[in-house]
Design an enzyme around this catalytic site. Structure first.
Site, PDB file in Angstrom:
ATOM      1  CG  ASP A  64      11.818  25.419 -25.495  1.00 36.10           C
ATOM      2  OD1 ASP A  64      10.932  24.750 -24.919  1.00 36.10           O
ATOM      3  OD2 ASP A  64      12.409  26.380 -24.956  1.00 36.10           O
ATOM      4  CB  SER A 144       1.779  11.416 -14.190  1.00 34.87           C
ATOM      5  OG  SER A 144       2.406  10.739 -13.116  1.00 34.87           O
ATOM      6  CE1 TYR A 157       5.953  15.360 -13.590  1.00 26.91           C
ATOM      7  CE2 TYR A 157       5.009  13.998 -11.855  1.00 26.91           C
ATOM      8  CZ  TYR A 157       5.407  14.158 -13.164  1.00 26.91           C
ATOM      9  OH  TYR A 157       5.252  13.124 -14.058  1.00 26.91           O
ATOM     10  CE  LYS A 161       3.401  14.785 -16.375  1.00 31.10           C
ATOM     11  NZ  LYS A 161       3.465  14.779 -17.854  1.00 31.10           N
TER      12      LYS A 161
END
Length: 254
Positions: A64, A144, A157, A161
């Site tokens: 993890d 991203s 999100y 990024k």
């Protein structure tokens, strides 16, 4: 060309989130180009599948990425098998579903920051001291286009990024004297297991077409697109390149 003559010959690389999607593509290309590869994924069966498909130059690392203890153990397994990694790819990522920002729960917020940002903190604290002992290395973080040109529905999100993109540049400056290069790849939406979450609507041809219409080159990214760009930045071909954010996006950020 055989692997011993490849662009990653002599490299020892760990790729997180390598049990599928972009990470699987990166791990397999690195191995074809001569690297010894640690296939790290939360899903043990997925990591083992990809490592088995690569063969003797790969090892499955079940961990993890949000757990320092599990990451320590995974990297130590890699060291014991192949040696100290001189390439580390922070690819593991997650997103909350595309929806209004006020509908994202606190648990979802914490999870997306833990996987997308804190995991890089853990990996950096593990691998940088090792790379300093080696005299250098290459780290590639998968950011991203969402951190460059954000769009509604993925606000939290997008912010993770943005963090990945700027921390990659800051790391690059701080680690340059150690000959440790740090760069970021910024993909556009890709055909991965998270696609429907990114879209926030069912994965139908009609819905895909709406998103593809925003990409000038007319298609989503594929794992091999991201893998080839990552190969370049991780390899010695890019030995004087550090701190860049490389969009792999078919013109999406133009």
């Amino acid at each position: 060309m055989n692997a011993a003559q490849g662009r990653m010959a002599g490299k020892i690389a760990v790729v997180t989130g390598a049990g599928g999607g972009f990470g699987e593509g990166i791990a397999k290309l690195f191995a074809r180009e001569g690297a010894k590869v640690g296939v790290l994924d939360l899903r043990r069966d997925a990591a083992e599948r990809v490592a088995a498909e690569i063969g003797e130059n790969a090892v499955a690392l079940a961990a993890d990425v949000t757990s320092r203890a599990e990451m320590d153990a995974a990297v130590q397994k890699m060291v014991d098998r192949f040696g100290v990694p001189n390439v580390f790819i922070n690819n593991a990522g997650w997103t909350h579903r595309n929806k209004p920002m006020l509908d994202v729960t606190e648990d979802e917020f914490d999870k997306v920051y833990a996987i997308n940002v804190k995991a890089i903190y853990h990996a950096t604290n593990i691998i940088v001291p090792m790379m300093r002992e080696l005299g250098g290395g290459s780290i590639v973080n998968i950011g991203s286009v969402a951190g460059i040109r954000p769009r509604p529905g993925l606000t939290w999100y997008n912010s993770t990024k943005g963090a990945v993109n700027i921390l990659s540049q800051s790391m690059a400056v701080e680690l340059a004297p150690d000959n440790i290069r740090v760069n970021a790849i910024c993909p556009v939406m890709g055909e991965t297991g998270l696609l429907e979450e990114f879209m926030g609507v069912p994965d139908t041809p009609e819905n895909r077409a709406k998103f593809v219409a925003t990409i000038p080159m007319g298609r989503m990214s594929q794992p091999e697109d991201i893998a080839r760009a990552t190969l370049y930045l991780a390899s010695d071909d890019a030995e004087f390149i550090t701190g860049i954010l490389m969009p792999v996006d078919g013109g999406r950020t133009v």
